[in-house]
Structure formats: structure tokens, C-alpha cells
Write a protein that holds these residues in place. Structure first.
Motif, PDB file in Angstrom:
ATOM      1  N   GLN A 157      -4.529   2.978  11.936  1.00 35.17           N
ATOM      2  CA  GLN A 157      -4.654   1.667  11.319  1.00 35.17           C
ATOM      3  C   GLN A 157      -5.668   0.859  12.139  1.00 35.17           C
ATOM      4  O   GLN A 157      -6.024   1.247  13.243  1.00 35.17           O
ATOM      5  CB  GLN A 157      -3.309   0.952  11.334  1.00 35.17           C
TER       6      GLN A 157
ATOM      7  N   ASN B 131       2.449   8.144  11.814  1.00 34.99           N
ATOM      8  CA  ASN B 131       3.172   7.287  10.876  1.00 34.99           C
ATOM      9  C   ASN B 131       4.652   7.622  10.958  1.00 34.99           C
ATOM     10  O   ASN B 131       5.012   8.706  11.420  1.00 34.99           O
ATOM     11  CB  ASN B 131       2.686   7.507   9.422  1.00 34.99           C
TER      12      ASN B 131
ATOM     13  N   TYR C 286       6.611  -4.596   9.475  1.00 32.85           N
ATOM     14  CA  TYR C 286       5.810  -5.435   8.588  1.00 32.85           C
ATOM     15  C   TYR C 286       6.155  -6.908   8.755  1.00 32.85           C
ATOM     16  O   TYR C 286       7.268  -7.253   9.168  1.00 32.85           O
ATOM     17  CB  TYR C 286       6.089  -5.059   7.125  1.00 32.85           C
TER      18      TYR C 286
ATOM     19  N   ARG D 125      -6.711   9.668  12.327  1.00 37.17           N
ATOM     20  CA  ARG D 125      -6.712   8.442  11.513  1.00 37.17           C
ATOM     21  C   ARG D 125      -5.727   7.437  12.100  1.00 37.17           C
ATOM     22  O   ARG D 125      -4.581   7.771  12.416  1.00 37.17           O
ATOM     23  CB  ARG D 125      -6.294   8.752  10.073  1.00 37.17           C
TER      24      ARG D 125
ATOM     25  N   LEU E  60       6.438   0.937  13.790  1.00 33.99           N
ATOM     26  CA  LEU E  60       5.683   0.382  12.667  1.00 33.99           C
ATOM     27  C   LEU E  60       6.599  -0.497  11.826  1.00 33.99           C
ATOM     28  O   LEU E  60       7.629  -0.043  11.324  1.00 33.99           O
ATOM     29  CB  LEU E  60       5.081   1.490  11.794  1.00 33.99           C
TER      30      LEU E  60
ATOM     31  N   ASN F 271       9.833  -0.474   9.210  1.00 30.62           N
ATOM     32  CA  ASN F 271       9.754   0.902   8.731  1.00 30.62           C
ATOM     33  C   ASN F 271      10.490   1.721   9.771  1.00 30.62           C
ATOM     34  O   ASN F 271      11.668   1.970   9.623  1.00 30.62           O
ATOM     35  CB  ASN F 271       8.326   1.377   8.489  1.00 30.62           C
TER      36      ASN F 271
ATOM     37  N   SER G 105       1.474  -4.105   7.524  1.00 27.11           N
ATOM     38  CA  SER G 105       2.051  -3.693   8.799  1.00 27.11           C
ATOM     39  C   SER G 105       1.543  -4.642   9.879  1.00 27.11           C
ATOM     40  O   SER G 105       0.456  -5.228   9.767  1.00 27.11           O
ATOM     41  CB  SER G 105       1.687  -2.241   9.113  1.00 27.11           C
TER      42      SER G 105
ATOM     43  N   ASN H 224       6.478   7.461   5.348  1.00 22.89           N
ATOM     44  CA  ASN H 224       5.098   7.357   4.847  1.00 22.89           C
ATOM     45  C   ASN H 224       4.440   8.733   4.784  1.00 22.89           C
ATOM     46  O   ASN H 224       3.713   9.056   3.834  1.00 22.89           O
ATOM     47  CB  ASN H 224       4.261   6.452   5.760  1.00 22.89           C
TER      48      ASN H 224
ATOM     49  N   LYS I 165      -2.003  -4.653  11.256  1.00 18.90           N
ATOM     50  CA  LYS I 165      -3.168  -5.073  10.458  1.00 18.90           C
ATOM     51  C   LYS I 165      -3.521  -6.538  10.641  1.00 18.90           C
ATOM     52  O   LYS I 165      -4.427  -7.053   9.984  1.00 18.90           O
ATOM     53  CB  LYS I 165      -2.928  -4.715   8.995  1.00 18.90           C
TER      54      LYS I 165
ATOM     55  N   PHE J  47      -4.915   3.004   4.518  1.00 18.40           N
ATOM     56  CA  PHE J  47      -3.786   3.895   4.258  1.00 18.40           C
ATOM     57  C   PHE J  47      -4.036   4.712   2.986  1.00 18.40           C
ATOM     58  O   PHE J  47      -3.762   5.915   2.954  1.00 18.40           O
ATOM     59  CB  PHE J  47      -2.505   3.056   4.116  1.00 18.40           C
TER      60      PHE J  47
ATOM     61  N   ASP K  89      -5.761  -1.868   2.181  1.00 19.08           N
ATOM     62  CA  ASP K  89      -5.881  -2.497   3.500  1.00 19.08           C
ATOM     63  C   ASP K  89      -7.171  -3.292   3.652  1.00 19.08           C
ATOM     64  O   ASP K  89      -7.220  -4.304   4.329  1.00 19.08           O
ATOM     65  CB  ASP K  89      -5.872  -1.415   4.586  1.00 19.08           C
TER      66      ASP K  89
ATOM     67  N   VAL L 175       0.793  -1.232   0.000  1.00 19.21           N
ATOM     68  CA  VAL L 175       0.000   0.000   0.000  1.00 19.21           C
ATOM     69  C   VAL L 175       0.828   1.287   0.000  1.00 19.21           C
ATOM     70  O   VAL L 175       0.257   2.368  -0.100  1.00 19.21           O
ATOM     71  CB  VAL L 175      -0.976   0.025   1.210  1.00 19.21           C
ATOM     72  N   VAL L 176       2.161   1.174   0.123  1.00 16.95           N
ATOM     73  CA  VAL L 176       2.952   2.405   0.247  1.00 16.95           C
ATOM     74  C   VAL L 176       3.676   2.739  -1.063  1.00 16.95           C
ATOM     75  O   VAL L 176       3.633   1.971  -2.022  1.00 16.95           O
ATOM     76  CB  VAL L 176       3.976   2.306   1.420  1.00 16.95           C
TER      77      VAL L 176
ATOM     78  N   LYS M 166       9.708  -0.047   2.890  1.00 15.69           N
ATOM     79  CA  LYS M 166       9.063  -1.268   2.384  1.00 15.69           C
ATOM     80  C   LYS M 166       9.122  -1.328   0.856  1.00 15.69           C
ATOM     81  O   LYS M 166       9.470  -2.372   0.288  1.00 15.69           O
ATOM     82  CB  LYS M 166       7.610  -1.324   2.864  1.00 15.69           C
TER      83      LYS M 166
HETATM   84  C1  LMR Z   1      -0.509   2.565   7.611  1.00 20.19           C
HETATM   85  O1  LMR Z   1      -1.604   2.082   7.271  1.00 20.19           O
HETATM   86  O2  LMR Z   1      -0.405   3.664   8.147  1.00 20.19           O
HETATM   87  C2  LMR Z   1       0.739   1.778   7.337  1.00 20.19           C
HETATM   88  O3  LMR Z   1       0.520   0.471   7.742  1.00 20.19           O
HETATM   89  C3  LMR Z   1       1.098   1.783   5.900  1.00 20.19           C
HETATM   90  C4  LMR Z   1       2.307   0.918   5.634  1.00 20.19           C
HETATM   91  O4  LMR Z   1       2.130  -0.153   5.054  1.00 20.19           O
HETATM   92  O5  LMR Z   1       3.403   1.353   5.998  1.00 20.19           O
END
Ligand code: LMR
Length: 342
Positions: free
Chosen positions: A181, A219, A246, A179, A244, A156, A100, A223, A103, A202, A82, A43-44, A50
Motif C-alpha cells: 500500500q 495482507n 480502517y 506489492r 491492517l 481487518n 485502510s 483480503n 492510505k 489494491f 485507491d 475497494v475490497v 470491511k
Molecule cells: C490494501 O490495499 O491492501 C488494503 O488496504 C485493502 C483494504 O482496504 O483492505
């Protein structure tokens, strides 16, 4: 806000990706010479720890297999976001993900939220040692409950808080819509600070900030910068309150489809790329911070020890609440691992 999933669905159709386990492995793209194709969604942006580590993985697989195995990367929520990437993995519509750690809670692994606990870690090295130790490896092993396989961890970095005002003490958070996660620990952390947590994918975050749907977010800087969140936030407070990272995951069915030699090759490429990614993650975040400073778009605030201590104090109850959900032993072991890794 539904434009992105629609765009992704069209891309899936255009690529002819079938939602079948292992469908990307042979013959899915006859124009390519590769014998095996691994589809990897994230997603980034590419220019993040990442994004770069996965690109390195693609190159290493290409080189080690002499082009026999191809990794197709879909960054920036282009293919899945996500809200649907885990399901896509379960269905075999994509072969590899790097979500991440935050999630994994909603899909049935609340134990991963140990990594979300505020002020659990002070340095990336401490996090790495914890991940490579018994607790980190046991957490990856839990993924077998859903026939997933955790192939390793990737960094990250430490998260910071942004809003349209400085966030230096708990009183600054009161009433903000922030906001987050989809982690209950992070939701609790925000409530403990007096803010209202809003779970958003995200891919929707920057737009939601710009539209005023939410007032702030958290974040790592890489990001924040690559999503241009600074254009919608006047202040970034360097709180380093949480980490944060993964996990690289595949479905066991996909893994079993691979020939043993291919599995070994993918494992080798991944081990090299995760080590490489962890080595460059801090630099990427530092460079993003330098670029942010140079842009002059966002005021950057550094917290002193007393200010951090006040945030730590305000969020200390979050640890025990997670322990009540997943068992006190997990928290005790995670704290022990973090302390001995410090
Ligand atoms: C987020 O949703 O803020 C992060 O998990 C995005 C990511 O993959 O670094």
C-alpha cells in the motif's frame, strides 16, 4: 491496467453522479423513496470484515430511518479505487469512505503510519484499546486539517506475507518485488528485509501478481482469499508482522448537510456496525484461512518465535525513521499506549 478506472468513470456517468459536495443527498435518484442517500465506496470484496461491516451499517441505517436514509455501497473498487477515492471524497462525488490507515500518509497524514509499524501490536484487543484511547482519538482529530471527519475505526486484522516461496527469515525476501500500500513505513519495512517495495492500488494487485509484475505481497488472509491471490502465490507465511485496519471518513461539508437527527442516526448505526465488524473480523480471517487450507492451492507456513524475532530485529529501524519524520513524541506515545493496552 487502466481498464478499472475507465470502468468506474463509465459507472459514474451511468449513475449520473455529480462531483458536487452533498450531491448524493437529495433528489439524486428520484426513483428511490429515500430522503437522503449516502454513497459509500470501498475497494475490497463484500465477504471481508470491511465489506460485511459496511453492509451491516447499510442495513442498520435503513432500519433506524425506516427507509428514509439509504446507503449505496460500491465495493471492490467498482466506483473508485485507491488512486482516486480520497479526491472523490474531497469533491463530494462520494460521501463516505473506509480506507485502510496506511492510505492516509500520502494525503498528508503521515502520523497514521504509526499503525503500520512492524511488530507494534500483538493482538487485536490491544489495537482496539489504543484506537479508543487518547492517541487513537487524536489521530482521528488530525483529519480536520483537510476538513475531513473520522467517524471511527474498523478492524481487518494482522497481515501476513505471500510469495512463490516461503518467507520465514529476512534472507528469503532479498530481491523480491513486493506489492505494498502507499505507506512509507511499509516501503521501509520491505527495504529493511531486502525486498523492493512496489506501490500498487489494491484493485490491481491480483493481476500484477498473476502477470509477474510483482512477486509477493502482504495482507490479512480475508483480503488474500477474496481477491483470489492464492491462485497467483504458492506460499503464504503467517508472519503477523503488522496490523491492517480502517478509518471511516466523511467530508465535513457532507456532515453539515445532514440534519442533526440524521447525523445522530448515522452515528448510532455506525457505532453498532463498527462494534459488530470488530467482533466478526477475526472469525472472517479464520474462515478465509480454513478455506485457503481446504483449497490446497497455497502452502501455508507458520513461523516460530525465533523466526518472528529475526523479522522483528531486521525491521526495528523502521520505528525510528518514522519518528524522525513525524516527531519522536508520537512514537513514544504510541508505544506507551500499545504497552498499556497489552
Ligand atoms: C490494501 O490495499 O491492501 C488494503 O488496504 C485493502 C483494504 O482496504 O483492505
Amino acid at each position: 491496467m487502466c481498464a478499472a478506472p475507465l470502468r468506474r468513470r463509465r459507472l459514474v456517468q451511468a449513475l449520473g453522479l455529480a462531483a458536487l459536495p452533498g450531491a448524493g443527498m437529495t433528489g439524486a435518484a428520484p426513483a428511490r423513496r429515500a430522503r437522503v442517500t449516502i454513497r459509500l465506496s470501498h475497494v475490497v470484496a463484500r465477504q471481508t470484515p470491511k465489506g460485511l461491516a459496511l453492509e451491516h451499517f447499510r442495513e442498520r441505517v435503513q432500519a433506524l430511518s425506516q427507509g428514509e436514509i439509504e446507503v449505496l455501497i460500491y465495493p471492490n473498487s467498482l466506483l473508485y479505487g485507491d488512486e482516486d477515492e480520497m479526491q472523490a471524497l474531497q469533491l463530494g462525488a462520494v460521501d463516505m469512505l473506509a480506507p485502510s490507515l496506511s492510505k492516509f500518509g500520502p494525503i498528508g497524514f503521515p502520523e497514521f503510519e504509526l499503525f503500520d509499524l512492524p511488530f507494534m501490536f500483538d493482538a487485536a484487543e490491544q489495537v482496539h484499546r489504543t484506537m479508543q484511547g487518547a492517541v487513537g482519538q487524536e489521530l482521528l482529530g488530525l483529519l480536520a486539517r483537510q476538513r475531513l471527519l473520522g467517524l471511527g475505526y474498523l478492524d481487518n486484522g494482522f497481515k501476513h506475507m505471500s510469495a512463490n516461496r516461503p518467507l520465514l527469515g529476512p534472507e528469503d525476501f532479498v530481491g523480491l518485488r513486493v506489492r505494498i500500500q502507499s505507506s512509507r513505513v511499509i516501503a521501509h519495512q520491505m527495504r529493511a528485509l531486502g525486498a523492493k517495495p512496489v506501490v500498487l492500488s489494491f484493485g490491481e494487485t491480483r493481476r500484477a501478481l498473476a502477470a509477474g509484475v510483482v512477486d509477493g505481497t502482504e495482507n490479512p488472509v480475508s483480503n488474500f482469499w477474496t481477491q483470489r491471490m492464492h491462485e497467483a502465490q504458492t506460499d503464504l507465511s503467517l508472519t503477523s508482522h503488522g496490523y491492517l485496519g480502517y478509518a471511516i471518513v466523511v467530508h465535513q461539508q457532507f456532515w453539515q448537510y445532514l440534519e442533526p437527527a440524521d447525523r445522530a442516526l448515522v452515528e448510532q448505526a455506525l457505532a453498532e456496525s463498527l462494534a459488530w465488524g470488530n467482533a466478526i473480523a477475526q472469525r472472517e480471517n479464520d474462515e478465509a484461512l480454513a478455506a485457503l487450507r481446504a483449497s490446497g492451492a497455497t502452502r501455508i507456513h507458520t513461523l516460530d518465535a525465533v523466526q518472528r524475532q529475526r523479522l522483528r530485529h531486521a525491521t526495528r529501524g523502521v520505528h525510528e525513521t518514522l519518528a524522525a519524520r513525524i516527531g519522536a513524541d508520537w512514537l513514544r506515545r504510541m508505544r506507551g499506549a500499545a504497552a498499556s493496552a497489552a
